[in-house]
Design an enzyme around this catalytic site. Sequence first.
Site, short mmCIF file in Angstrom:
data_model
loop_
_atom_site.label_atom_id
_atom_site.label_comp_id
_atom_site.label_asym_id
_atom_site.label_seq_id
_atom_site.Cartn_x
_atom_site.Cartn_y
_atom_site.Cartn_z
N HIS A 112 -26.08 -2.81 44.30
CA HIS A 112 -24.82 -2.14 44.00
C HIS A 112 -23.71 -2.68 44.90
O HIS A 112 -22.60 -2.97 44.43
CB HIS A 112 -24.98 -0.63 44.19
CG HIS A 112 -23.70 0.15 44.12
ND1 HIS A 112 -23.29 0.82 42.98
CD2 HIS A 112 -22.75 0.39 45.06
CE1 HIS A 112 -22.14 1.41 43.22
NE2 HIS A 112 -21.79 1.18 44.47
N GLU A 113 -23.99 -2.82 46.18
CA GLU A 113 -22.97 -3.30 47.12
C GLU A 113 -22.64 -4.76 46.87
O GLU A 113 -21.46 -5.16 46.97
CB GLU A 113 -23.44 -3.09 48.57
CG GLU A 113 -23.71 -1.65 48.95
CD GLU A 113 -22.53 -0.73 48.67
OE1 GLU A 113 -21.37 -1.20 48.66
OE2 GLU A 113 -22.75 0.48 48.44
N HIS A 131 -20.18 -4.87 44.13
CA HIS A 131 -18.79 -4.66 44.57
C HIS A 131 -18.18 -5.99 45.04
O HIS A 131 -17.01 -6.28 44.75
CB HIS A 131 -18.74 -3.66 45.73
CG HIS A 131 -18.71 -2.23 45.29
ND1 HIS A 131 -17.80 -1.74 44.38
CD2 HIS A 131 -19.48 -1.16 45.67
CE1 HIS A 131 -18.01 -0.43 44.20
NE2 HIS A 131 -19.02 -0.06 44.96
N GLU A 188 -16.89 2.07 40.64
CA GLU A 188 -18.25 2.51 40.97
C GLU A 188 -19.18 2.35 39.77
O GLU A 188 -20.32 1.89 39.90
CB GLU A 188 -18.24 3.97 41.44
CG GLU A 188 -17.70 4.18 42.84
CD GLU A 188 -18.48 3.43 43.90
OE1 GLU A 188 -19.73 3.43 43.85
OE2 GLU A 188 -17.84 2.81 44.76
#
Length: 286
Positions: free
Chosen positions: A131-132, A135, A205
């Site tokens: 997930h990071e 980003h 997100e």
Amino acid sequence: MTSQIKTVLLLALLSGIIIVLGGLMGGRTGVIIAFGLALVMNVGSYWYSDKIVLSMYRARELAPEEAPYLHQIVEELARNAGIPKPRVCVVPEEAPNAFATGRDPQHAVVAVTEGIMRLLSPEELRGVVAHEVGHIVNRDILIQTVAGVLGSAIVTLANIFQFTAIFGGNRDGEGGGNPIGALVLALLAPIAAGLIQMAISRSREYLADDTGAELCGQPLALAGALAKLGAASGRIPMQEGNPSTEQMFIVAPMFSIDGSMANLFSTHPPLEERIRRLQAMAAARR
């Protein structure tokens, strides 16, 4: 694509508010000055974002021998994403959480708390790191900075507009119109800008969840991690840091207020919806 389109539309809406305020004030000088000040402040924050945030949370860089598995999955996921391996840092906090920072993929950092490394299984930790990395790949720090520039310009213009409404006249010295209406607009514009920035954060997100699930190939691992992090976030508060950085974390770390009004003012989408979307993604893969 839906998240990307929403982000473009929301950024355009922020730009529209600036144009409207500038037009009502009369002339472009105030708009240019306000936008210039906002640009300087926010670009400075963007350029030094990694140093500022890592210092705020007392994060330190982890050597590969200190956390070999964490370094391994960061390297693997960065390779899957086609970006250089980000630096890996640990935050001395029991609150389980993680964030990414850095002005571009070449200067990126993935930071995890000590608590998250103890709470999650290896597969779930891999989902969080994915997930990071998502980003970083999606340039979310740049997008949030652009939104911050526009939002700051709106606040500055609204403050100027309040003075022109109170003392009468616009910046060209002509009649000022309805001063009460002008004051109401000057008060509502920053609130609208804040809500739009929160909506942009929520959209990013969702996109990072989608990107992370694709990178790690295990949407259910990320869904399981979100469920655990959501359950722990209300029990274990962060001891350091600042609420202004809340949008950086994978789950909101400081304030967990239930109810629909809380969701309206939250920088994160509802965890239940994020988990549902990931479960639907996993089902579609079968």
